[in-house]
Design a protein around this motif. Structure first.
Motif, PDB file in Angstrom:
ATOM      1  N   PRO A 217      10.384   1.063 -29.006  1.00 19.51           N
ATOM      2  CA  PRO A 217       9.010   0.608 -28.730  1.00 19.51           C
ATOM      3  C   PRO A 217       8.672   0.768 -27.254  1.00 19.51           C
ATOM      4  CG  PRO A 217      10.173  -0.977 -30.102  1.00 19.51           C
ATOM      5  CD  PRO A 217      11.206   0.002 -29.624  1.00 19.51           C
ATOM      6  N   ALA A 218       7.444   1.177 -27.002  1.00 19.42           N
ATOM      7  CA  ALA A 218       7.030   1.420 -25.620  1.00 19.42           C
ATOM      8  C   ALA A 218       5.540   1.210 -25.487  1.00 19.42           C
ATOM      9  CB  ALA A 218       7.407   2.837 -25.190  1.00 19.42           C
ATOM     10  N   ALA A 219       5.125   0.863 -24.267  1.00 12.14           N
ATOM     11  CA  ALA A 219       3.704   0.718 -23.954  1.00 12.14           C
ATOM     12  C   ALA A 219       3.367   1.670 -22.823  1.00 12.14           C
ATOM     13  CB  ALA A 219       3.386  -0.716 -23.547  1.00 12.14           C
ATOM     14  N   ILE A 220       2.310   2.455 -23.008  1.00 14.42           N
ATOM     15  CA  ILE A 220       1.880   3.425 -22.008  1.00 14.42           C
ATOM     16  C   ILE A 220       0.696   2.863 -21.242  1.00 14.42           C
ATOM     17  CG2 ILE A 220       1.021   5.747 -21.627  1.00 14.42           C
ATOM     18  CD1 ILE A 220       2.232   6.526 -24.319  1.00 14.42           C
ATOM     19  N   GLY A 221       0.857   2.719 -19.934  1.00 13.21           N
ATOM     20  CA  GLY A 221      -0.235   2.245 -19.104  1.00 13.21           C
ATOM     21  C   GLY A 221      -1.336   3.286 -18.985  1.00 13.21           C
ATOM     22  N   PRO A 222      -2.483   2.900 -18.480  1.00 14.35           N
ATOM     23  CA  PRO A 222      -3.589   3.860 -18.339  1.00 14.35           C
ATOM     24  C   PRO A 222      -3.271   4.924 -17.291  1.00 14.35           C
ATOM     25  CG  PRO A 222      -4.123   1.788 -17.266  1.00 14.35           C
ATOM     26  CD  PRO A 222      -2.840   1.554 -17.995  1.00 14.35           C
ATOM     27  N   SER A 223      -3.915   6.085 -17.416  1.00 14.78           N
ATOM     28  CA  SER A 223      -3.778   7.135 -16.405  1.00 14.78           C
ATOM     29  C   SER A 223      -4.519   6.707 -15.146  1.00 14.78           C
ATOM     30  CB  SER A 223      -4.367   8.452 -16.923  1.00 14.78           C
ATOM     31  OG  SER A 223      -3.646   8.901 -18.038  1.00 14.78           O
ATOM     32  N   VAL A 224      -3.849   6.826 -14.014  1.00 13.40           N
ATOM     33  CA  VAL A 224      -4.418   6.397 -12.735  1.00 13.40           C
ATOM     34  C   VAL A 224      -4.055   7.423 -11.666  1.00 13.40           C
ATOM     35  CG1 VAL A 224      -4.307   3.930 -13.293  1.00 13.40           C
ATOM     36  CG2 VAL A 224      -2.345   5.052 -12.203  1.00 13.40           C
ATOM     37  N   PRO A 225      -4.767   7.416 -10.524  1.00 16.06           N
ATOM     38  CA  PRO A 225      -4.329   8.259  -9.403  1.00 16.06           C
ATOM     39  C   PRO A 225      -2.916   7.876  -8.986  1.00 16.06           C
ATOM     40  CG  PRO A 225      -6.563   7.447  -9.036  1.00 16.06           C
ATOM     41  CD  PRO A 225      -6.039   6.713 -10.239  1.00 16.06           C
ATOM     42  N   LEU A 226      -2.177   8.828  -8.434  1.00 16.52           N
ATOM     43  CA  LEU A 226      -0.772   8.602  -8.108  1.00 16.52           C
ATOM     44  C   LEU A 226      -0.546   7.350  -7.277  1.00 16.52           C
ATOM     45  CD1 LEU A 226       2.157   9.635  -8.094  1.00 16.52           C
ATOM     46  CD2 LEU A 226       1.589  10.965  -6.056  1.00 16.52           C
ATOM     47  N   THR A 227      -1.396   7.141  -6.268  1.00 17.92           N
ATOM     48  CA  THR A 227      -1.178   6.001  -5.376  1.00 17.92           C
ATOM     49  C   THR A 227      -1.515   4.664  -6.031  1.00 17.92           C
ATOM     50  OG1 THR A 227      -3.382   6.378  -4.447  1.00 17.92           O
ATOM     51  CG2 THR A 227      -1.495   7.331  -3.267  1.00 17.92           C
ATOM     52  N   ALA A 228      -2.055   4.694  -7.263  1.00 22.03           N
ATOM     53  CA  ALA A 228      -2.364   3.453  -7.992  1.00 22.03           C
ATOM     54  C   ALA A 228      -1.398   3.241  -9.151  1.00 22.03           C
ATOM     55  CB  ALA A 228      -3.807   3.480  -8.495  1.00 22.03           C
ATOM     56  N   ALA A 229      -0.211   3.866  -9.078  1.00 16.81           N
ATOM     57  CA  ALA A 229       0.744   3.802 -10.187  1.00 16.81           C
ATOM     58  C   ALA A 229       1.155   2.370 -10.511  1.00 16.81           C
ATOM     59  CB  ALA A 229       1.977   4.635  -9.849  1.00 16.81           C
TER      60      ALA A 229
ATOM     61  N   PRO B  77       0.841  -1.216   0.000  1.00 11.59           N
ATOM     62  CA  PRO B  77       0.000   0.000   0.000  1.00 11.59           C
ATOM     63  C   PRO B  77       0.868   1.255   0.000  1.00 11.59           C
ATOM     64  CG  PRO B  77      -0.009  -1.040   2.166  1.00 11.59           C
ATOM     65  CD  PRO B  77       0.698  -1.993   1.251  1.00 11.59           C
ATOM     66  N   VAL B  78       0.360   2.295  -0.624  1.00  8.56           N
ATOM     67  CA  VAL B  78       1.114   3.553  -0.745  1.00  8.56           C
ATOM     68  C   VAL B  78       0.457   4.613   0.124  1.00  8.56           C
ATOM     69  CG1 VAL B  78       1.888   5.357  -2.328  1.00  8.56           C
ATOM     70  CG2 VAL B  78       1.832   2.971  -3.091  1.00  8.56           C
ATOM     71  N   SER B  79       1.234   5.171   1.034  1.00  9.88           N
ATOM     72  CA  SER B  79       0.724   6.219   1.916  1.00  9.88           C
ATOM     73  C   SER B  79       0.914   7.584   1.261  1.00  9.88           C
ATOM     74  CB  SER B  79       1.478   6.185   3.254  1.00  9.88           C
ATOM     75  OG  SER B  79       1.320   7.399   3.948  1.00  9.88           O
ATOM     76  N   PRO B  80      -0.160   8.355   1.083  1.00 10.97           N
ATOM     77  CA  PRO B  80      -0.016   9.701   0.496  1.00 10.97           C
ATOM     78  C   PRO B  80       0.944  10.585   1.283  1.00 10.97           C
ATOM     79  CG  PRO B  80      -2.330   9.046   0.542  1.00 10.97           C
ATOM     80  CD  PRO B  80      -1.574   8.024   1.338  1.00 10.97           C
ATOM     81  N   GLU B  81       0.926  10.451   2.619  1.00 10.43           N
ATOM     82  CA  GLU B  81       1.818  11.268   3.444  1.00 10.43           C
ATOM     83  C   GLU B  81       3.281  10.911   3.173  1.00 10.43           C
ATOM     84  OE1 GLU B  81      -0.749   9.546   4.588  1.00 10.43           O
ATOM     85  OE2 GLU B  81      -2.155  11.194   4.991  1.00 10.43           O
ATOM     86  N   ALA B  82       3.565   9.607   3.081  1.00 14.04           N
ATOM     87  CA  ALA B  82       4.942   9.173   2.808  1.00 14.04           C
ATOM     88  C   ALA B  82       5.387   9.629   1.428  1.00 14.04           C
ATOM     89  CB  ALA B  82       5.038   7.649   2.923  1.00 14.04           C
ATOM     90  N   VAL B  83       4.473   9.579   0.466  1.00 20.23           N
ATOM     91  CA  VAL B  83       4.798  10.037  -0.885  1.00 20.23           C
ATOM     92  C   VAL B  83       5.138  11.517  -0.870  1.00 20.23           C
ATOM     93  CG1 VAL B  83       3.852  10.469  -3.186  1.00 20.23           C
ATOM     94  CG2 VAL B  83       3.450   8.273  -2.075  1.00 20.23           C
ATOM     95  N   ARG B  84       4.340  12.310  -0.173  1.00 24.34           N
ATOM     96  CA  ARG B  84       4.601  13.750  -0.116  1.00 24.34           C
ATOM     97  C   ARG B  84       5.964  14.045   0.510  1.00 24.34           C
ATOM     98  NH1 ARG B  84      -1.027  14.285   0.930  1.00 24.34           N
ATOM     99  NH2 ARG B  84      -0.670  14.188   3.180  1.00 24.34           N
ATOM    100  N   ASP B  85       6.302  13.313   1.582  1.00 24.73           N
ATOM    101  CA  ASP B  85       7.583  13.536   2.248  1.00 24.73           C
ATOM    102  C   ASP B  85       8.751  13.199   1.321  1.00 24.73           C
ATOM    103  OD1 ASP B  85       6.288  14.347   4.503  1.00 24.73           O
ATOM    104  OD2 ASP B  85       6.482  12.444   5.577  1.00 24.73           O
ATOM    105  N   LEU B  86       8.659  12.033   0.656  1.00 21.89           N
ATOM    106  CA  LEU B  86       9.735  11.632  -0.247  1.00 21.89           C
ATOM    107  C   LEU B  86       9.816  12.563  -1.451  1.00 21.89           C
ATOM    108  CD1 LEU B  86       9.986   7.739  -0.657  1.00 21.89           C
ATOM    109  CD2 LEU B  86      11.768   9.359  -0.035  1.00 21.89           C
ATOM    110  N   ALA B  87       8.665  12.955  -1.965  1.00 19.04           N
ATOM    111  CA  ALA B  87       8.636  13.839  -3.135  1.00 19.04           C
ATOM    112  C   ALA B  87       9.264  15.187  -2.807  1.00 19.04           C
ATOM    113  CB  ALA B  87       7.206  14.029  -3.620  1.00 19.04           C
ATOM    114  N   HIS B  88       9.024  15.675  -1.591  1.00 14.96           N
ATOM    115  CA  HIS B  88       9.616  16.956  -1.184  1.00 14.96           C
ATOM    116  C   HIS B  88      11.138  16.852  -1.184  1.00 14.96           C
ATOM    117  CE1 HIS B  88      10.094  20.781   0.881  1.00 14.96           C
ATOM    118  NE2 HIS B  88      10.897  20.169   1.744  1.00 14.96           N
TER     119      HIS B  88
END
Length: 412
Positions: free
Chosen positions: A264-276, A185-196
């Motif tokens: 060659p490349a495959a692009i996955g569908p657009s999803v919310p960040l935590t569902a990457a 599972p991906v925590s939005p708070e942890a993502v924000r901290d790492l992204a900062h």
């Protein structure tokens, strides 16, 4: 990155002797001069004005001003003095600016503004003392030398800090990408901290691109990394996470393809960040189907354009079972007949049982279509071919078999 340095800056004693006793007089005034220089730098350099509320940055500015003035006075007292400890401080100041993501130009501006103002203040003092022009020239050379030394030290520290900052940034972005694409599972708070810490702007939506392996891919060829993508070229398959995929900075058609250099490349569908991780799974699956020829082998394939194919091949064992069961009646005919009948049956099912449309699609005479349909009714049974559930199974089985080239597409 090198700081602009005066050409031919003096290295040793000045050309004109400066009375050493002047050092004591200036040293006594050093703190008051530092006050004025510090205030001038904050007033003239916007970045330092913006940082003035931060006690740590105020202390760093004060220390830098005092140390530069001290070095100048030390050169007056002994022109042979090297001032290594002071230039080491400026090395650390330059390194700190790089690690905090600041521009070297900011520090250089502070040196120019501070040096010029210090020289003005010194001019007032020397006028009061009545020093002659030769001594003033000597003082000018020593001031020139001082600015040169601290600027060089700061530039060297900045270059080292920039290298470390880049490496650390890559590590942090790698950790962020690993978190976003991991199985847990991906925590939005942890993502924000790492992204900062990684200096990465958190977007609401992302898409993951899976790239075909390329042994010739060089480190510097990290497509779209400069545009904010998180890139991992060492994974298998190589992948990158693109922010705001549907916006102006996302997959801009030709521009995106050019950035991939024909890979060659495959692009996955657009999803919310935590569902990457979900986007990665679909992109990886699409890339595998590209390798098998089920999806186009070359260019950029968007999962959003091939959802039915991806869904159909999401459970290969189940698909094999469906094909074997639905197409079992075709085992009773020859291989050559099997290809023609399967092709005709799929066209008939997709055209709403319209014989002229089937004939046009297959480029054959309508009578040929009717003949084949009579054969199909014998093989499958008329009732079976008109059963809605069976028709759906046949469409799925025949479509997947056709994409996988698992029956002959013989033409008459």
């Amino acid at each position: 990155m090198a700081a602009p340095a005066p050409h031919g800056a003096p290295e040793g004693s000045g050309a004109t002797p400066v009375p050493p006793e002047l050092a004591k007089l200036l040293r006594d005034q050093l703190e008051s001069v530092a006050d004025e220089v510090e205030e001038e730098v904050r007033g003239q350099v916007p970045e330092y004005a913006a940082r003035s509320a931060d006690e740590r940055h105020r202390a760093l500015l004060r220390s830098g001003v005092v140390q530069a003035l001290t070095l100048f006075v030390d050169h007056i007292a002994d022109p042979r003095a090297q001032g290594d400890s002071i230039t080491a401080i400026y090395y650390e100041l330059g390194r700190g600016e790089a690690l905090e993501g600041h521009s070297l130009e900011t520090l250089q501006s502070a040196l120019r503004v501070g040096g010029l103002h210090a020289w003005r203040l010194l001019g007032r003092t020397t006028e009061e003392l009545g020093l002659d022009s030769a001594v003033m020239a000597g003082l000018g050379e020593l001031a020139f030398r001082t600015v040169h030394e601290v600027a060089e030290a700061a530039a060297a520290g900045y270059a080292e800090g920039q290298l470390r900052s880049t490496d650390e940034l890559e590590r942090r972005r790698g950790r962020l990408l690993g978190m976003l694409l991991g199985e847990g599972p991906v925590s939005p708070e942890a993502v924000r901290d790492l992204a900062h810490g990684a200096r990465w702007t958190v977007p609401p939506y992302v898409a993951v691109v899976a790239l075909a392996a390329s042994p010739d891919q060089r480190e510097e060829e990290r497509p779209l990394a400069a545009a904010g993508a998180l890139v991992d070229m060492d994974s298998r398959p190589p992948r990158m996470l693109v922010p705001d995929p549907d916006g102006s900075g996302g997959f801009g058609g030709r521009a995106f393809a050019l950035a991939l250099r024909g890979r060659p490349a495959a692009i996955g569908p657009s999803v919310p960040l935590t569902a990457a991780a979900r986007s990665l799974r679909w992109a990886t699956r699409a890339l595998g189907l590209m390798g098998r020829g089920i999806l186009p082998r070359q260019g950029v394939v968007r999962c959003a354009d091939h959802l039915s194919t991806l869904l159909l091949h999401s459970d290969e064992p189940m698909l094999d079972l469906l094909r074997a069961r639905a197409l079992a009646p075709l085992d009773a005919v020859s291989e050559q007949q099997r290809g023609r009948l399967a092709e005709t049956l799929l066209a008939w099912l997709l055209s709403g049982s319209n014989v002229p449309d089937v004939a046009a699609r297959l480029h054959v005479h309508p009578q040929t279509v009717r003949y084949r349909l009579r054969q199909l009714e014998k093989v499958f049974g008329q009732a079976v071919l008109h059963d809605p559930g069976t028709r759906l199974d046949l469409i799925l089985a025949l479509t997947s078999a056709q994409k996988g080239e698992e029956f002959l597409n013989s033409r008459p």
